[in-house]
Motif scaffolding. Sequence first.
Motif: not given
Length: 265
Positions: A122-133, A215-217, A238-245
């Motif tokens: 029905a929809s996609l929510t992609l968090v901290g993801s990537t199309p390919g490294d 700030a996702d490293p 994009e969420l300021d200050g947030q890292r990978h989670c």
Amino acid sequence: MDSTDRGAAGTAATPDGAELAWSVHGDRGPAILLLPGQATTHRSWLHVVPQLAAGHRVVVMDHRGIGQSTLGRAPEVGTRGFAADAVEVLDAAGVEAAHLYGHSMGGRVAQWMAVDAPERVASLTLVGSTPGDSRGPARAPEVSRALAGEDLEAMGPLFFTEDFLAAHPDVARDFFARDASVRARRVHYQASTGHDAWEVLPRIDAPTLVVHGAADPVNLPEHGRLLAERIRGAELLELDGQRHCPHLESADCTAAVLAFVDGLC
């Protein structure tokens, strides 16, 4: 699986013999399928399940080889194979179509679900993801070294801010729970690092929200921007200050995801 506010639960069988554990939280509203990241169990989501389940039927699962799911006989399972697994879970849970909410490798899996089984998405929510490294900038070498180790104190600040870690050590413990064999963790690592959906991303028709910590490293923010550019009509947050989670730490993330999903219903 955890029984708090849980409804139906069971396992889904795959063609190669894996048994995938799943459970449902909440009994009304549209379905949301939570897709964990690399080698993390369904416990990694429990911090936000009550908020999501207040108005939705939330399906949580363990990927093959993780937590309460068995690995099966397939010697190699990429993110596309994990996507087929997730369809089996939807079948077993009696869900015709779900809003997919995937973190990191779970977002990679969601991409393939939207390509291979669009009628189930029905929809996609992609968090901290990537199309390919390989499609975006590489993380710093010291980050890769920390991810390859077992030092949770070193890994914690890559995923959460220091203030959140101090206030919610239980969330970090659940997220970093190592409930998998070395073989299963290797399967997950190979699937995640081998992911490359670049060429098929323009085929995705599902409404898409891309969320990334500024700030996702672990997966640098450029990866989120590439996803949003590559998937037609995708929104980017994009969420300021947030890292990978940010999906676990940020109230703004949860509010944005619920607004996105509910706006489609």
